[in-house]
Design a protein around this motif. Sequence first.
Motif, PDB file in Angstrom:
ATOM      1  N   HIS A  77      33.038   3.527  63.666  1.00  9.68           N
ATOM      2  CA  HIS A  77      32.956   4.414  62.497  1.00  9.68           C
ATOM      3  C   HIS A  77      31.793   5.217  62.274  1.00  9.68           C
ATOM      4  CE1 HIS A  77      33.141   5.093  58.100  1.00  9.68           C
ATOM      5  NE2 HIS A  77      34.478   5.049  58.484  1.00  9.68           N
ATOM      6  N   GLY A  78      30.652   4.837  62.707  1.00  9.65           N
ATOM      7  CA  GLY A  78      29.378   5.612  62.598  1.00  9.65           C
ATOM      8  C   GLY A  78      29.526   6.850  63.598  1.00  9.65           C
ATOM      9  N   MET A  79      30.038   6.401  64.849  1.00  9.94           N
ATOM     10  CA  MET A  79      30.083   7.827  65.541  1.00  9.94           C
ATOM     11  C   MET A  79      31.279   8.588  65.300  1.00  9.94           C
ATOM     12  SD  MET A  79      29.587   5.471  69.258  1.00  9.94           S
ATOM     13  CE  MET A  79      29.614   6.947  70.416  1.00  9.94           C
ATOM     14  N   LEU A  80      32.199   8.129  64.828  1.00  4.87           N
ATOM     15  CA  LEU A  80      33.520   9.126  64.455  1.00  4.87           C
ATOM     16  C   LEU A  80      32.957  10.017  63.235  1.00  4.87           C
ATOM     17  CD1 LEU A  80      36.369   6.673  64.745  1.00  4.87           C
ATOM     18  CD2 LEU A  80      35.802   8.688  66.282  1.00  4.87           C
ATOM     19  N   ASN A  81      32.146   9.394  62.366  1.00  2.73           N
ATOM     20  CA  ASN A  81      31.487  10.532  61.303  1.00  2.73           C
ATOM     21  C   ASN A  81      30.135  10.990  61.500  1.00  2.73           C
ATOM     22  OD1 ASN A  81      32.929   9.807  58.608  1.00  2.73           O
ATOM     23  ND2 ASN A  81      33.085   7.927  59.698  1.00  2.73           N
ATOM     24  N   GLN A  82      29.938  11.059  62.885  1.00  3.02           N
ATOM     25  CA  GLN A  82      28.788  11.848  63.313  1.00  3.02           C
ATOM     26  C   GLN A  82      27.406  11.365  62.818  1.00  3.02           C
ATOM     27  OE1 GLN A  82      29.775  15.954  62.795  1.00  3.02           O
ATOM     28  NE2 GLN A  82      31.160  16.106  64.495  1.00  3.02           N
ATOM     29  N   VAL A  83      27.288  10.058  62.546  1.00  8.60           N
ATOM     30  CA  VAL A  83      25.939   9.426  62.368  1.00  8.60           C
ATOM     31  C   VAL A  83      25.182   9.333  63.470  1.00  8.60           C
ATOM     32  CG1 VAL A  83      24.890   7.631  61.280  1.00  8.60           C
ATOM     33  CG2 VAL A  83      27.087   8.390  60.397  1.00  8.60           C
ATOM     34  N   PRO A  84      24.041   9.735  63.432  1.00 10.91           N
ATOM     35  CA  PRO A  84      22.921   9.462  64.515  1.00 10.91           C
ATOM     36  C   PRO A  84      22.678   7.888  64.597  1.00 10.91           C
ATOM     37  CG  PRO A  84      21.847  10.522  62.806  1.00 10.91           C
ATOM     38  CD  PRO A  84      23.408  10.395  62.321  1.00 10.91           C
ATOM     39  N   VAL A  85      23.646   7.162  65.272  1.00  8.21           N
ATOM     40  CA  VAL A  85      23.557   5.632  65.173  1.00  8.21           C
ATOM     41  C   VAL A  85      22.261   5.155  65.542  1.00  8.21           C
ATOM     42  CG1 VAL A  85      26.085   5.466  65.244  1.00  8.21           C
ATOM     43  CG2 VAL A  85      24.801   5.490  67.405  1.00  8.21           C
ATOM     44  N   TYR A  86      21.827   5.451  66.523  1.00 11.29           N
ATOM     45  CA  TYR A  86      20.468   4.885  66.942  1.00 11.29           C
ATOM     46  C   TYR A  86      19.333   5.165  65.841  1.00 11.29           C
ATOM     47  CZ  TYR A  86      16.100   4.090  69.846  1.00 11.29           C
ATOM     48  OH  TYR A  86      14.805   3.525  70.074  1.00 11.29           O
ATOM     49  N   GLU A  87      19.266   6.468  65.334  1.00 15.33           N
ATOM     50  CA  GLU A  87      18.238   6.715  64.441  1.00 15.33           C
ATOM     51  C   GLU A  87      18.427   5.881  63.071  1.00 15.33           C
ATOM     52  OE1 GLU A  87      19.453   8.888  66.263  1.00 15.33           O
ATOM     53  OE2 GLU A  87      18.284  10.363  67.043  1.00 15.33           O
ATOM     54  N   ALA A  88      19.665   5.836  62.889  1.00 15.81           N
ATOM     55  CA  ALA A  88      19.897   4.898  61.633  1.00 15.81           C
ATOM     56  C   ALA A  88      19.646   3.582  61.628  1.00 15.81           C
ATOM     57  CB  ALA A  88      21.420   5.321  61.522  1.00 15.81           C
ATOM     58  N   PHE A  89      20.051   3.119  63.018  1.00 14.98           N
ATOM     59  CA  PHE A  89      19.672   1.604  63.402  1.00 14.98           C
ATOM     60  C   PHE A  89      18.336   1.482  63.093  1.00 14.98           C
ATOM     61  CE2 PHE A  89      18.345  -1.738  66.186  1.00 14.98           C
ATOM     62  CZ  PHE A  89      19.321  -2.785  65.785  1.00 14.98           C
ATOM     63  N   ILE A  90      17.437   2.141  63.808  1.00 20.50           N
ATOM     64  CA  ILE A  90      15.893   2.139  63.647  1.00 20.50           C
ATOM     65  C   ILE A  90      15.369   2.403  62.067  1.00 20.50           C
ATOM     66  CG2 ILE A  90      13.691   3.213  64.335  1.00 20.50           C
ATOM     67  CD1 ILE A  90      15.133   1.863  66.617  1.00 20.50           C
ATOM     68  N   GLU A  91      16.003   3.162  61.477  1.00 24.20           N
ATOM     69  CA  GLU A  91      15.561   3.151  59.957  1.00 24.20           C
ATOM     70  C   GLU A  91      15.839   1.822  59.166  1.00 24.20           C
ATOM     71  OE1 GLU A  91      13.516   5.487  58.448  1.00 24.20           O
ATOM     72  OE2 GLU A  91      13.389   6.310  60.545  1.00 24.20           O
ATOM     73  N   GLY A  92      17.049   1.368  59.490  1.00 24.77           N
ATOM     74  CA  GLY A  92      17.416   0.185  58.854  1.00 24.77           C
ATOM     75  C   GLY A  92      16.623  -1.344  59.339  1.00 24.77           C
ATOM     76  N   ALA A  93      16.352  -1.005  60.723  1.00 27.80           N
ATOM     77  CA  ALA A  93      15.478  -2.080  61.212  1.00 27.80           C
ATOM     78  C   ALA A  93      14.226  -2.156  60.685  1.00 27.80           C
ATOM     79  CB  ALA A  93      15.365  -1.891  62.561  1.00 27.80           C
ATOM     80  N   LYS A  94      13.598  -1.008  60.215  1.00 29.85           N
ATOM     81  CA  LYS A  94      12.204  -0.699  59.818  1.00 29.85           C
ATOM     82  C   LYS A  94      12.446  -1.582  58.121  1.00 29.85           C
ATOM     83  CE  LYS A  94      10.568   3.240  61.790  1.00 29.85           C
ATOM     84  NZ  LYS A  94      10.194   4.827  61.368  1.00 29.85           N
ATOM     85  N   GLU A  95      13.441  -1.218  57.560  1.00 27.67           N
ATOM     86  CA  GLU A  95      13.465  -1.884  56.137  1.00 27.67           C
ATOM     87  C   GLU A  95      13.782  -3.524  56.444  1.00 27.67           C
ATOM     88  OE1 GLU A  95      16.647  -1.788  52.449  1.00 27.67           O
ATOM     89  OE2 GLU A  95      16.732  -0.290  54.007  1.00 27.67           O
ATOM     90  N   GLY A  96      14.411  -3.871  57.412  1.00 25.78           N
ATOM     91  CA  GLY A  96      14.639  -5.236  57.354  1.00 25.78           C
ATOM     92  C   GLY A  96      13.353  -5.853  57.893  1.00 25.78           C
ATOM     93  N   PHE A  97      12.411  -5.237  58.552  1.00 19.13           N
ATOM     94  CA  PHE A  97      11.248  -6.058  58.976  1.00 19.13           C
ATOM     95  C   PHE A  97      10.265  -6.061  57.455  1.00 19.13           C
ATOM     96  CE2 PHE A  97       6.396  -5.271  59.702  1.00 19.13           C
ATOM     97  CZ  PHE A  97       6.276  -6.587  60.643  1.00 19.13           C
ATOM     98  N   HIS A  98      10.143  -5.066  56.797  1.00 19.49           N
ATOM     99  CA  HIS A  98       9.427  -5.311  55.584  1.00 19.49           C
ATOM    100  C   HIS A  98      10.026  -6.233  54.566  1.00 19.49           C
ATOM    101  CE1 HIS A  98       7.246  -1.801  56.624  1.00 19.49           C
ATOM    102  NE2 HIS A  98       7.802  -0.832  56.908  1.00 19.49           N
ATOM    103  N   THR A  99      11.552  -6.251  54.511  1.00 13.59           N
ATOM    104  CA  THR A  99      12.184  -7.266  53.622  1.00 13.59           C
ATOM    105  C   THR A  99      11.729  -8.728  54.111  1.00 13.59           C
ATOM    106  OG1 THR A  99      13.968  -5.764  53.380  1.00 13.59           O
ATOM    107  CG2 THR A  99      14.146  -8.179  52.912  1.00 13.59           C
ATOM    108  N   ALA A 100      11.773  -8.944  55.458  1.00 12.39           N
ATOM    109  CA  ALA A 100      11.199 -10.468  56.086  1.00 12.39           C
ATOM    110  C   ALA A 100       9.756 -10.726  55.557  1.00 12.39           C
ATOM    111  CB  ALA A 100      11.317 -10.397  57.327  1.00 12.39           C
TER     112      ALA A 100
END
Length: 420
Positions: free
Chosen positions: A263-286
């Motif tokens: 779904h991300g690729m079909l909507n032209q989301v830069p999936v790798y960059e989006a994953f990295i940004e979300g992962a950073k938030e996950g680290f801070h949350t932990a």
Amino acid sequence: MDQPLRHAGAVPVLNQLWAGMILLSLFAACMQTLLGHPDIWPTMGKALFESAKFSMDVALGLAGIMCLWMGFFAIAEQSGLIQVFSRLISPLLRRLMPEVPHGHPSLGSMSATMAANMLGLDNAATPFGLKAMIDLQTLNKSDNTASNAQIMFLVINTASVVLLPVTVMMYRQQMGSADPAAVFLPLLLTSIAGTIPAVIVTAHIQRIKLLDPVIIAYGVGIVALGMLLWLCAFAVPEAERSATMSAISNGILMLAIAGILIHGMLNQVPVYEAFIEGAKEGFHTAIKILPYLVAMIGAIAALRACGLLTALENLVARAATAIGLDPGFVPALPTAFMKPFSGSAARASMLEVMQHYGVDSFPATVASMVQGSTETTFYVMAVYFGSVGITRVRYAAGVGLFADFTAIVAAIYFSYVFFG
């Protein structure tokens, strides 16, 4: 809804609960000293230090897992997958809240909240939920009294169907479970069993007609989903049931990840960059949850070290046995008791049960089911109603606790069905 408690009405309860646990354990230790057992003090000191180390190990180990899932969920948010779920849910909300006019902004924010909860996006659900309550307040004729729509939204949010219980599976993974996703199907069935009665009771109080084609269609769909999963799990011999359930659960998870990426690729989301940004938030949350884990796991460890928690569990177990119940669920009851007040306290209780009994033990499994199928009712009330100045909540607390109760009973029942 597992954020730090900073709202009036929520903080005093947690303050009293935590301080009471510490003081009660110290009082019990003093009594044991008077009875000739001064060695209780070194035992309690050791338990406190070990609980702090355990909390640190959990938080650091959880960081990697949080990075993984928050990364995928960031892709889901940026690709508009939340909005897709919202459009699917909106027709049901219009029937359950007839006072909300068609096209009102609250329908979108409420749908987004439910979609976020279904996908396990707790951090996203909180701001969506606050906006939904603010939008609903524009329709409220009272400045300080909860409307029917606001109460119905609270109940749905408290007892929402969980499609991806990612948080519980992450903790099971961190604690070394042989099959972290084993609770996937039972938790889905539990959330369904807990949601439907709560919505029916609230609709009855508000005199909402449930014999509506749209409501019936959604209800049949939810029940059919539960029956399908039930049949998939129990259509095989008992000896193969655990492996089958594990295969289905993990297969659904992998399909969900694939769906998010596609779904991300079909909507032209830069999936790798989006994953990295979300992962950073996950680290801070932990890392942010570490102080809360240290506080609550330490208090629970003190209660167990002084013997009070074990004595209480034995007392309840004997009572359960006397009325013909299997007492295996009893150690999970502290998690059930704490969950309506504080997500962090319930999480700490669940982790303590996992540590004491083993992550794949029956008590730990029940605690996981309770943690994943109930909501922090009093926290949600304090935050959501407090954000719009509501002081008269009417029957919201009663139906919210009823939703918690039905989910807890369902969690215990399905734990015995699948794991007992």
